[in-house]
Design a protein around this motif. Structure first.
Motif, PDB file in Angstrom:
ATOM      1  N   PHE A   1      19.991  66.273  53.976  1.00  0.00           N
ATOM      2  CA  PHE A   1      19.221  66.348  52.735  1.00  0.00           C
ATOM      3  C   PHE A   1      19.869  65.590  51.569  1.00  0.00           C
ATOM      4  CE2 PHE A   1      17.500  70.201  54.871  1.00  0.00           C
ATOM      5  CZ  PHE A   1      16.158  69.839  54.851  1.00  0.00           C
ATOM      6  N   ILE A   2      21.163  65.301  51.635  1.00  0.00           N
ATOM      7  CA  ILE A   2      21.827  64.630  50.520  1.00  0.00           C
ATOM      8  C   ILE A   2      21.179  63.290  50.164  1.00  0.00           C
ATOM      9  CG2 ILE A   2      23.967  63.393  49.916  1.00  0.00           C
ATOM     10  CD1 ILE A   2      25.515  65.809  50.883  1.00  0.00           C
ATOM     11  N   PRO A   3      20.815  62.430  51.119  1.00  0.00           N
ATOM     12  CA  PRO A   3      20.156  61.172  50.727  1.00  0.00           C
ATOM     13  C   PRO A   3      18.879  61.388  49.918  1.00  0.00           C
ATOM     14  CG  PRO A   3      20.899  61.035  52.991  1.00  0.00           C
ATOM     15  CD  PRO A   3      21.095  62.458  52.571  1.00  0.00           C
ATOM     16  N   GLN A   4      18.150  62.459  50.190  1.00  0.00           N
ATOM     17  CA  GLN A   4      16.941  62.724  49.419  1.00  0.00           C
ATOM     18  C   GLN A   4      17.291  63.134  47.990  1.00  0.00           C
ATOM     19  OE1 GLN A   4      13.970  65.060  51.584  1.00  0.00           O
ATOM     20  NE2 GLN A   4      14.980  64.538  53.503  1.00  0.00           N
ATOM     21  N   ILE A   5      18.396  63.870  47.828  1.00  0.00           N
ATOM     22  CA  ILE A   5      18.868  64.228  46.492  1.00  0.00           C
ATOM     23  C   ILE A   5      19.337  62.981  45.746  1.00  0.00           C
ATOM     24  CG2 ILE A   5      20.623  65.529  45.217  1.00  0.00           C
ATOM     25  CD1 ILE A   5      20.635  67.538  47.549  1.00  0.00           C
TER      26      ILE A   5
END
Length: 479
Positions: A250-254
């Motif tokens: 999920f970090i890339p989406q953040i």
């Protein structure tokens, strides 16, 4: 009742895919599912995933979302799309035909971004759905194991969830293993060879402690505890691995929220503008599009900022050099459309805003800095010639993972007592003491020994400690 049929959606999807190909978007195969309100609320609670491991927080999230929706406090998204190969997107059953067309086009924008932006390269989209199902099955097996049970599993998951984003931010920098860290420590100590060593005074060489754990400060808190707490059971280590892996997904989406939503909005606008919509659909499209990309009072709307920036980049690259010579130079002679395709591959929000958000655009976006004063909010700086750089820096410190404090473990045997020593990378923003106490409590739970966090409070170096007696704070004397 919906004003469309499945055949209508298939027909419009075919037309949109033709435009996607014409414009040069490069997408994963796309699958759409039609869902009702209850199903969409469930997907929202599970972060868009059709399968997930069980945890009480997801049920709480579902009930909260359902209550807020039923009482009209919040609405539902037009769509949700998963970073996977093949890509899966959910469309709301009760949306109008125009809204379905808009969201289908919007989904293809996200799809292209997921496939091509560098931050998503290590998310293994071809394994997304199978990985989430596998993790769910592993967690359920621990819950159903009589020797473990749901209470012990949820206690570990509670702590892991709280710490999951205390990890490395820049995944583009390769993490060295311990042997490579030892080599770097020795090389740094020896330095470059002195060609005049015979005539110079002997150098004082400080021998590094190669037995120190960790050799270099460690940002991946969950992985460090997993690898260095010998008292954890294998199922506990596996739970820490599961939570860490999902955080990395999920970090890339953040990190790309503004770019990603702006990119999808840019392309749904461009695609639908080229489709020669019937007049009734055209008017409704303009209304819905305006609602998506309008500014939000008192907060950043990523759809609005991203949409305006992508349009501005095309304009700046295609403008005559006399009008915007700096932008023309940045674009390296390519046209605006070629330039934005290059940018969408290599940037994340922080670099995107740092490179391309200039003063005229900030003024157009009406970006300003504000703070609370009593019961009111007061604007302190606006994006004029004098203050726009300060406003921009405030924005950069709030996007992506920059909103999370940076904590690093630098000693797993502090004072020879297996106390875990953690440092806060102080950037002028002080830690919230309530959040710091909860974070240290969870870290203490997983580590099983005292935890000390060194930070700065009110201008003074301070040690925050959590041990069997609870939370404490102590000012440190400067060396």
């Amino acid at each position: 009742m919906a004003d469309w049929t499945l055949d209508d959606l298939k027909s419009w999807d075919e037309r949109i895919r033709e435009k996607v190909a014409d414009f040069g978007l490069d997408c994963f195969p796309q699958v759409f599912e039609i869902c009702d309100e209850e199903q969409m609320l469930g997907y929202m609670a599970y972060h868009g995933m059709p399968a997930h491991y069980p945890h009480w927080s997801y049920g709480k999230s579902y009930e909260k979302l359902k209550t807020m929706y039923r009482y009209g406090v919040s609405g539902l998204p037009y769509e949700m799309v998963i970073n996977s190969n093949e890509s899966v997107a959910y469309l709301m059953k009760n949306n109008s035909l125009c809204l379905q067309i808009l969201t289908i086009a919007h989904v293809y924008g996200h799809n292209d971004f997921f496939k091509n932006n560098y931050t998503f390269k290590e998310t293994h989209p071809e394994l997304t759905l199978s990985n989430f199902k596998s993790r769910g099955a592993r967690v359920r097996s621990y819950v159903e194991d009589p020797a473990i049970g749901i209470d012990r599993v949820e206690a570990v998951l509670d702590a892991a969830h709280a710490l999951s984003f205390n990890c490395r931010r820049n995944l583009g920098i390769r993490k060295l293993n311990r042997a490579q860290q030892r080599e770097r420590a020795v090389a740094a100590t020896l330095g470059d060879k002195d060609p005049y060593e015979r005539i110079h005074a002997p150098r004082t060489v400080e021998v590094p402690d190669l037995h120190r754990v960790p050799l270099e400060p460690e940002e991946d808190l969950l992985l460090f505890v997993r690898d260095h707490n010998p008292y954890l059971a294998e199922w506990e280590r596996d739970l820490l691995t599961i939570v860490h892996e999902e955080a990395q997904y999920f970090i890339p989406q953040i990190e790309t929220k503004i770019m990603n939503e702006g990119w999808a909005s840019f392309w749904h606008h461009r695609i639908l503008s080229s489709l020669d919509l019937p007049q009734a659909l055209q008017m409704e499209f303009m209304v819905h599009h305006s609602q998506v990309v309008r500014p939000h009072a008192g907060q950043i709307n990523p759809y609005y900022v991203g949409f305006k920036m992508w349009h501005d980049l095309v304009r700046r690259a295609d403008a005559p050099p006399a009008q915007d010579s700096a932008a023309a130079g940045e674009a390296s002679g390519v046209c605006g459309m070629e330039w934005i395709f290059q940018i969408r591959e290599v940037d994340r929000d922080s670099s995107f805003l740092r490179r391309f958000l200039n003063q005229p655009l900030m003024e157009e976006l009406d970006l300003f800095e504000y703070r609370r004063k009593g019961a009111d909010y007061v604007a302190t700086k606006v994006s004029d010639e004098e203050n726009w750089q300060d406003v921009k820096q405030s924005l950069l410190r709030s996007v992506g993972m920059a909103a999370f404090p940076v904590l690093r473990i630098d000693d797993a045997d502090f004072r020879g007592s297996r106390t875990l020593h953690v440092t806060h990378d102080f950037d002028g923003r002080e830690l919230n003491l309530g959040d710091a106490e909860k974070t240290l409590a969870y870290l203490h739970q997983l580590w099983g020994r005292p935890v000390v966090l060194e930070t700065v409070l009110r201008g003074k170096r301070t040690a925050l400690t959590y041990d069997t007696e609870g939370f404490s704070k102590e000012a440190l004397i400067a060396a």
